[in-house]
Scaffold this active site. Structure first.
Site, PDB file in Angstrom:
ATOM      1  N   CYS A   2      51.487  46.020  23.650  1.00  0.00           N
ATOM      2  CA  CYS A   2      51.733  44.875  24.306  1.00  0.00           C
ATOM      3  C   CYS A   2      50.317  44.826  24.476  1.00  0.00           C
ATOM      4  O   CYS A   2      49.317  45.437  24.514  1.00  0.00           O
ATOM      5  CB  CYS A   2      52.779  45.291  25.661  1.00  0.00           C
ATOM      6  SG  CYS A   2      54.397  46.389  25.350  1.00  0.00           S
ATOM      7  N   ARG A  27      49.398  40.722  20.178  1.00  0.00           N
ATOM      8  CA  ARG A  27      49.618  42.236  20.651  1.00  0.00           C
ATOM      9  C   ARG A  27      50.966  42.336  20.867  1.00  0.00           C
ATOM     10  O   ARG A  27      51.285  43.704  20.543  1.00  0.00           O
ATOM     11  CB  ARG A  27      49.044  42.420  22.380  1.00  0.00           C
ATOM     12  CG  ARG A  27      47.360  42.992  21.905  1.00  0.00           C
ATOM     13  CD  ARG A  27      47.012  43.021  23.055  1.00  0.00           C
ATOM     14  NE  ARG A  27      46.602  44.471  23.015  1.00  0.00           N
ATOM     15  CZ  ARG A  27      46.475  45.259  23.464  1.00  0.00           C
ATOM     16  NH1 ARG A  27      44.999  45.079  22.604  1.00  0.00           N
ATOM     17  NH2 ARG A  27      46.843  46.804  23.799  1.00  0.00           N
ATOM     18  N   TRP A  78      55.967  44.040  22.715  1.00  0.00           N
ATOM     19  CA  TRP A  78      55.877  44.599  22.041  1.00  0.00           C
ATOM     20  C   TRP A  78      57.154  45.376  21.694  1.00  0.00           C
ATOM     21  O   TRP A  78      57.002  47.168  22.137  1.00  0.00           O
ATOM     22  CB  TRP A  78      55.163  45.040  20.655  1.00  0.00           C
ATOM     23  CG  TRP A  78      55.159  45.433  19.865  1.00  0.00           C
ATOM     24  CD1 TRP A  78      56.176  44.894  18.353  1.00  0.00           C
ATOM     25  CD2 TRP A  78      55.138  47.045  18.486  1.00  0.00           C
ATOM     26  NE1 TRP A  78      56.598  45.013  16.995  1.00  0.00           N
ATOM     27  CE2 TRP A  78      56.182  46.454  17.717  1.00  0.00           C
ATOM     28  CE3 TRP A  78      55.669  48.505  19.171  1.00  0.00           C
ATOM     29  CZ2 TRP A  78      56.552  47.683  16.964  1.00  0.00           C
ATOM     30  CZ3 TRP A  78      55.609  49.146  18.505  1.00  0.00           C
ATOM     31  CH2 TRP A  78      55.511  48.847  17.038  1.00  0.00           C
ATOM     32  N   ASN A 104      51.617  49.015  29.520  1.00  0.00           N
ATOM     33  CA  ASN A 104      51.672  48.886  27.765  1.00  0.00           C
ATOM     34  C   ASN A 104      51.640  51.021  26.520  1.00  0.00           C
ATOM     35  O   ASN A 104      50.692  51.374  27.987  1.00  0.00           O
ATOM     36  CB  ASN A 104      49.933  48.013  27.261  1.00  0.00           C
ATOM     37  CG  ASN A 104      50.218  48.650  25.816  1.00  0.00           C
ATOM     38  OD1 ASN A 104      51.039  48.810  25.014  1.00  0.00           O
ATOM     39  ND2 ASN A 104      48.631  48.368  25.045  1.00  0.00           N
ATOM     40  N   GLY A 105      52.833  51.002  25.901  1.00  0.00           N
ATOM     41  CA  GLY A 105      52.240  52.473  25.493  1.00  0.00           C
ATOM     42  C   GLY A 105      53.686  52.793  25.316  1.00  0.00           C
ATOM     43  O   GLY A 105      54.934  52.480  25.526  1.00  0.00           O
ATOM     44  N   GLU A 490      48.085  47.198  -0.893  1.00  0.00           N
ATOM     45  CA  GLU A 490      47.428  46.009  -0.299  1.00  0.00           C
ATOM     46  C   GLU A 490      48.095  44.971  -0.260  1.00  0.00           C
ATOM     47  O   GLU A 490      48.862  44.205   0.636  1.00  0.00           O
ATOM     48  CB  GLU A 490      46.026  45.900   0.132  1.00  0.00           C
ATOM     49  CG  GLU A 490      45.601  45.063   1.628  1.00  0.00           C
ATOM     50  CD  GLU A 490      45.685  45.355   2.115  1.00  0.00           C
ATOM     51  OE1 GLU A 490      46.288  46.233   2.690  1.00  0.00           O
ATOM     52  OE2 GLU A 490      45.641  44.659   3.146  1.00  0.00           O
ATOM     53  N   LYS A 494      50.860  42.879   2.172  1.00  0.00           N
ATOM     54  CA  LYS A 494      51.245  41.775   2.903  1.00  0.00           C
ATOM     55  C   LYS A 494      52.075  41.221   2.334  1.00  0.00           C
ATOM     56  O   LYS A 494      52.608  39.885   3.085  1.00  0.00           O
ATOM     57  CB  LYS A 494      49.561  40.363   1.789  1.00  0.00           C
ATOM     58  CG  LYS A 494      48.500  41.645   2.314  1.00  0.00           C
ATOM     59  CD  LYS A 494      47.958  41.238   4.423  1.00  0.00           C
ATOM     60  CE  LYS A 494      48.063  42.189   5.037  1.00  0.00           C
ATOM     61  NZ  LYS A 494      46.861  43.320   5.463  1.00  0.00           N
ATOM     62  N   GLU A 497      54.909  42.095   4.563  1.00  0.00           N
ATOM     63  CA  GLU A 497      55.123  41.996   6.459  1.00  0.00           C
ATOM     64  C   GLU A 497      55.452  40.363   6.445  1.00  0.00           C
ATOM     65  O   GLU A 497      55.532  39.800   7.346  1.00  0.00           O
ATOM     66  CB  GLU A 497      53.853  42.918   6.610  1.00  0.00           C
ATOM     67  CG  GLU A 497      52.768  42.189   6.380  1.00  0.00           C
ATOM     68  CD  GLU A 497      51.070  43.424   7.275  1.00  0.00           C
ATOM     69  OE1 GLU A 497      51.479  43.598   8.023  1.00  0.00           O
ATOM     70  OE2 GLU A 497      50.572  43.071   6.626  1.00  0.00           O
ATOM     71  N   HIS A 513      56.511  56.163 -15.536  1.00  0.00           N
ATOM     72  CA  HIS A 513      56.665  57.290 -15.285  1.00  0.00           C
ATOM     73  C   HIS A 513      58.331  57.330 -14.401  1.00  0.00           C
ATOM     74  O   HIS A 513      58.437  57.254 -13.750  1.00  0.00           O
ATOM     75  CB  HIS A 513      56.177  58.032 -14.482  1.00  0.00           C
ATOM     76  CG  HIS A 513      55.429  58.837 -15.359  1.00  0.00           C
ATOM     77  ND1 HIS A 513      55.095  59.969 -16.245  1.00  0.00           N
ATOM     78  CD2 HIS A 513      53.767  58.226 -15.315  1.00  0.00           C
ATOM     79  CE1 HIS A 513      54.262  59.759 -17.067  1.00  0.00           C
ATOM     80  NE2 HIS A 513      53.304  59.004 -16.526  1.00  0.00           N
ATOM     81  N   LYS A 616      50.049  44.459  16.301  1.00  0.00           N
ATOM     82  CA  LYS A 616      48.765  43.915  16.081  1.00  0.00           C
ATOM     83  C   LYS A 616      48.254  45.632  15.963  1.00  0.00           C
ATOM     84  O   LYS A 616      48.203  45.913  14.909  1.00  0.00           O
ATOM     85  CB  LYS A 616      48.363  42.789  16.672  1.00  0.00           C
ATOM     86  CG  LYS A 616      46.811  43.217  15.904  1.00  0.00           C
ATOM     87  CD  LYS A 616      46.405  42.752  14.711  1.00  0.00           C
ATOM     88  CE  LYS A 616      44.608  42.579  14.532  1.00  0.00           C
ATOM     89  NZ  LYS A 616      45.208  42.357  13.050  1.00  0.00           N
TER      90      LYS A 616
HETATM   91  O1  M6R Z   1      44.318  49.157  13.863  1.00  0.00           O
HETATM   92  P1  M6R Z   1      44.620  49.585  12.975  1.00  0.00           P
HETATM   93  O2  M6R Z   1      43.771  49.366  11.897  1.00  0.00           O
HETATM   94  O3  M6R Z   1      44.550  51.489  13.229  1.00  0.00           O
HETATM   95  O4  M6R Z   1      46.571  49.209  12.151  1.00  0.00           O
HETATM   96  C1  M6R Z   1      46.486  50.343  11.104  1.00  0.00           C
HETATM   97  C2  M6R Z   1      48.122  49.318  10.727  1.00  0.00           C
HETATM   98  O5  M6R Z   1      49.086  49.569  11.737  1.00  0.00           O
HETATM   99  C3  M6R Z   1      47.689  47.992  10.749  1.00  0.00           C
HETATM  100  O6  M6R Z   1      46.476  47.821   9.551  1.00  0.00           O
HETATM  101  C4  M6R Z   1      48.697  47.228   9.243  1.00  0.00           C
HETATM  102  O7  M6R Z   1      49.336  47.868   8.285  1.00  0.00           O
HETATM  103  C5  M6R Z   1      48.852  46.264   9.941  1.00  0.00           C
HETATM  104  N1  M6R Z   1      49.666  45.527   9.951  1.00  0.00           N
HETATM  105  C6  M6R Z   1      48.417  45.667   7.802  1.00  0.00           C
HETATM  106  O8  M6R Z   1      48.171  43.541   8.568  1.00  0.00           O
END
Ligand code: M6R
Length: 621
Positions: A2, A27, A78, A104-105, A490, A494, A497, A513, A616
């Protein structure tokens, strides 16, 4: 995670807090709320499910005089405990309505605390873990040894909480004071003239001040307009503080003419890579940013684990190829969420490289703590100065990508990959597996990459057109070998998400396989080709794979080096990238995949910067 905000000063707090929430929106954007302290001893609160704009619309229905105070707190959420509804939105208040808290947390022991409050006849109005903190502080303030003392009441409650949390409290009886505390999730103090700020990160107050102080683990801060005081959770002792000056400006956190932050961040990648390299080769030696390990410690390393999550994990997979090749050290790459639960064998000659953009991802932080408990050395690769992971590490290399606001990581991925190469070179230097002139040559090749990334960025229009064309495709697959494999993962992440599409990345050799059964007429398959001038065997194996894919009627979209004539006949769509050293290719081949996912999500009408259900940084396990 958050976003948390606090302000005490000379201006109307509402505007400052709401603007900060807009900047913190990346966030979390499930709900937002504010509590403003009035001179009349009243606390004005509004909170709504949805983005900060929904909150602003709701505030328009209030008498502005209610929210005219010059101190306040705010939150953008969040959701973890409780659905994203108005009643679960922060701030939460105690039963008298005099105390408000944003959090937050996660408060891990909230169930017994909640039961205790209910047994005392207190009715909780939300489903959150956070609300208990407001009630507990109110009770501590009402009677007992801390009665009538705001700060002491907060401190007494902190000692009862378990988990990871940043909490910011306002009390109607203290219209010029905000009290906050942190354990494992971030909080930064912004030091202005006649005004003080609190934010989960510096973007909350960068337009007002560049002078900041990172609040440390288990510390409490009290802010008033004239200053701040930092003490520890327990005895209330003064603690050493770490002031710093923020070296980026407001423009870096704004869209700068792009529709989305992510598009701006994709364009910023050459600079992110260049700045991550800057200053790290001095007199032929690779230098880290923080080094609490001796040269002998590094020489003694006999095993490397890389731990990270999501995109950062993919950057770690690239690191494995480089570190093993350059140092001959064995490297294992682990999802941080799995690492500590499988009892990894660690010792003082093990180096754990923890990669995290935010530096606050709970899984990665706990992996770091586990590694340290077992006596291992930890090196953090992080984009956030002073975040918890680098604070707990023995050595740190900062990626200098600047603020990344788009939830989907782009420039931070390229910066992480770059930093990981530097880690590999630093280890090669310490172990003597590369001569100084070889290290300088590798570094020079890295320094040439920003210009090549720039070239790739100039050729993306056909990729975007393809994304629009494929917008209704039911699925997209990605395959690669060697360093092309993490790129495939990756590319798929992308697309998942951002475009909420079924997307999978595979090691090309694995296709036969199992995954080859997925291939059917017209299915788009991205193929990341290695350089024909790198390892010939890799290139020829990929040519075989691409033939297998085409033979099943799938549509091949090939990312290949300019001049790779051998692959051309098998590419239904060819995306050319400049030639570069084999190990460095992910810095180029990832870029078209980022642009493809962003464009496709936009074509589907989705919010590219704020994909559904995501935040984030994930500060809960
Ligand atoms: O802040 P971090 O690099 O530790 O975050 C890790 C993942 O949560 C972050 O890379 C996430 O997979 C992204 N949304 C990918 O785009």
């Amino acid at each position: 995670m958050c976003g948390i905000v606090g302000y005490v000063g000379h201006r109307p707090a509402l505007g400052v807090v709401v603007e900060a929430l807009r900047r913190m929106e990346y966030r979390g954007y499930d709900s937002a709320g504010v509590a403003i302290l009035g001179e009349d001893g009243k606390l004005a609160v509004e909170r709504r499910a949805g983005s900060p704009q929904v909150l602003v619309d709701a505030l328009a229905d209030h008498d502005p005089a209610e929210f005219a105070g010059t101190a306040g707190i705010g939150h953008t959420r969040w959701a973890t405990h409780g659905r994203p509804t108005d009643r679960n939105a922060h701030p939460h208040r105690d039963a008298t309505g005099e105390f408000a808290v944003v959090h937050n947390g996660i408060i891990e022991n909230f169930i017994p605390l909640r039961a205790e409050l209910e047994a005392a006849g207190i009715e909780l109005e939300s489903d959150t873990d956070s609300e208990v903190a407001a009630h507990l502080v109110a009770l501590a303030y009402a009677e007992g040894p801390t009665a009538g003392d705001f700060v002491a009441s907060v401190r007494s409650v902190l000692q009862r909480l378990e988990g990871a949390f940043t909490l910011v409290f306002a009390h109607a009886g203290h219209p010029d004071t905000i009290v906050a505390a942190r354990r494992s999730t971030p909080l930064v103090i912004g030091v202005g003239e006649g005004e003080m700020f609190l934010g989960s990160d510096v973007a909350a107050f960068i337009e007002h001040t560049r002078e900041a102080v990172e609040l440390g683990q288990d510390q409490v801060v009290v802010i008033t307009a004239d200053g701040y005081k930092v003490t520890d959770f327990f005895g209330g002792e003064d603690v050493e503080i770490r002031p710093f000056t923020i070296d980026w400006d407001l423009k870096a956190a704004e869209k700068g003419g792009y529709n989305y932050f992510m598009l701006k961040e994709i364009q910023e990648q050459p600079q992110a890579v260049a700045e991550t390299l800057m200053g790290h080769l001095v007199d032929g030696e690779i230098i880290l940013d923080e080094q609490r390990l001796s040269a002998q410690d590094l020489r003694d390393i006999d095993k490397v684990f890389v731990v990270a999550c999501g995109t950062a994990y993919h950057s770690g997979l690239v690191a494995k190829y480089a570190i093993e090749h350059w140092t001959r050290l064995p490297v294992e790459v682990e999802l941080a969420s799995e690492f500590r639960y499988r009892d990894p064998v660690l010792g003082q000659n093990t180096l754990v490289v923890a990669i995290s953009q935010s530096g606050e991802t709970a899984d990665t932080l706990e992996a770091v703590r586990h590694a340290k408990d077992q006596g291992a050395r930890v090196l953090a690769v992080c984009n956030t100065n002073g975040a918890q992971i680098p604070r707990e590490a023995d050595a740190v290399l900062y990626t200098r990508a600047g603020p990344e606001i788009g939830v989907a990581s782009t420039k931070c991925f390229l910066a992480q990959v770059t930093a990981n190469y530097l880690v590999g070179l630093a280890l090669a230097q310490a172990r003597g597996t590369k001569y100084q002139d070889e290290i300088m040559r590798e570094f020079a090749e890295l320094e040439a990459m920003p210009e090549l990334i720039e070239k790739v960025l100039g050729t993306l229009d056909p990729v975007r057109a393809l994304a629009r064309e494929l917008k209704d495709s039911p699925a997209v697959l990605f395959v690669g070998r060697h360093v092309g494999y993490p790129v495939a993962l990756e590319g798929a992440l992308k697309l998942k998400e951002l475009a909420y599409m079924h997307a999978e990345g595979f090691a090309a050799g694995e296709l036969k396989h199992g995954p080859i059964a997925l291939l059917e007429d017209g299915l788009p398959v991205f193929v990341v080709m290695p350089s024909p001038k790198g390892r010939a065997v890799l290139h020829s194996k990929m040519l075989s794979n691409i033939r297998e894919i085409q033979a099943r009627g799938a549509r091949t979209i090939v990312i290949a080096e300019e001049g790779d004539e051998l692959v051309r006949p098998f590419a239904d769509h060819l995306i050319e990238i400049p030639a570069c050293p084999t190990l460095l290719q992910p810095l180029l081949s990832t870029v078209p995949l980022q642009a493809f996912a962003a464009e496709l999500a936009e074509a589907k009408g989705y919010d590219v910067d704020k994909p559904r259900n995501l935040a984030k940084a994930v500060v809960v396990e």
